[in-house]
Design an enzyme around this catalytic site. Sequence first.
Site, PDB file in Angstrom:
ATOM      1  N   LEU A  39      57.720  33.053  10.348  1.00  0.00           N
ATOM      2  CA  LEU A  39      57.088  33.217  11.659  1.00  0.00           C
ATOM      3  C   LEU A  39      57.449  34.554  12.306  1.00  0.00           C
ATOM      4  O   LEU A  39      58.622  34.881  12.466  1.00  0.00           O
ATOM      5  CB  LEU A  39      57.500  32.061  12.574  1.00  0.00           C
ATOM      6  CG  LEU A  39      56.823  32.007  13.955  1.00  0.00           C
ATOM      7  CD1 LEU A  39      55.320  31.796  13.801  1.00  0.00           C
ATOM      8  CD2 LEU A  39      57.440  30.902  14.806  1.00  0.00           C
ATOM      9  N   ASP A  40      56.412  35.329  12.678  1.00  0.00           N
ATOM     10  CA  ASP A  40      56.558  36.604  13.385  1.00  0.00           C
ATOM     11  C   ASP A  40      57.403  37.627  12.626  1.00  0.00           C
ATOM     12  O   ASP A  40      58.013  38.508  13.227  1.00  0.00           O
ATOM     13  CB  ASP A  40      57.158  36.385  14.780  1.00  0.00           C
ATOM     14  CG  ASP A  40      56.206  35.641  15.704  1.00  0.00           C
ATOM     15  OD1 ASP A  40      54.984  35.779  15.518  1.00  0.00           O
ATOM     16  OD2 ASP A  40      56.687  34.914  16.594  1.00  0.00           O
ATOM     17  N   GLU A  41      57.434  37.533  11.306  1.00  0.00           N
ATOM     18  CA  GLU A  41      58.221  38.476  10.518  1.00  0.00           C
ATOM     19  C   GLU A  41      57.375  39.196   9.465  1.00  0.00           C
ATOM     20  O   GLU A  41      57.903  39.789   8.532  1.00  0.00           O
ATOM     21  CB  GLU A  41      59.399  37.753   9.849  1.00  0.00           C
ATOM     22  CG  GLU A  41      60.428  37.236  10.842  1.00  0.00           C
ATOM     23  CD  GLU A  41      61.642  36.636  10.178  1.00  0.00           C
ATOM     24  OE1 GLU A  41      61.820  36.841   8.953  1.00  0.00           O
ATOM     25  OE2 GLU A  41      62.426  35.961  10.866  1.00  0.00           O
TER      26      GLU A  41
END
Length: 284
Positions: A227-229
């Site tokens: 997530l969000d990486e």
Amino acid sequence: MQQITILINCADQKGIIAAVTDFILKVEGNITYIDQHVDREQDVFFMRLECELTNKNSNVTNIKHAFEQTIATDFGMKWEIHTMEQKPKMALFVSKYDHCLFDILGRYSAGELNVEIPLIISNHEDLRPIAERFKIPFFCIPFTKENKEEGERQQIELLQKHEINFVVLARYMQIITPNLISLYENKIINIHHSFLPAFPGAKPYHSAFKRGVKIIGATSHYVTAALDEGPIIEQDIARVSHINSVEDFIMKGRDLERIVLARAIKLHAERKTMVYGNKTVVFY
């Protein structure tokens, strides 16, 4: 006159540029743009090239076949060839926030984005009037823990039916499922505030305001299972100070989200981004 874009990455080695430019000459192409980059740490070569095919009878399918059988094989390349008139089809995923959606559709209507938008998918009905205003089909697919599998099935069915090339999460407030990510690897673009992970949660601007930060920002990236990486496409910042209210933070943040997401869409649609590992090479 046909125009094509070629994207290449492979192990760095001698003679790549000479071989590619010689190939373009042989297929009667005129190079209008060329740029390259070498990742010294990974020893990987990247190239983006645009050219005009001066022979009106040039066949792009034959050119792709010839490129694959010669240069691509010789150098062990990963490559893509696109014609400039091929507009990628983009699907928008939204929830209730409307600022990014309005901005994208405004730019789309003004001809600033070289894409087609066959549909908008949402987990709420709130933004349907905006889609109707711009005459774009809107599909509401409720998405909860209880109906996640069915929701995913409907999403994938719609994307495949409309032959979607990439997806943009214009403040879509749901986690994308692994199956959808695997079908659109490095083809799902997200936008979020740059406070993650320092200011997680539903109200990052409030948290940042309480800490007295001096810079706020936004980041657009490709979606991965982490997530969000995912690989970062575009970022920007704005300065803030003690004279700004939390409402000012939110307004400045939303402005950044609009701008950064629009830039990321434009870069992807114009085939100026290349992903390698968890990084991007962006040819501006």
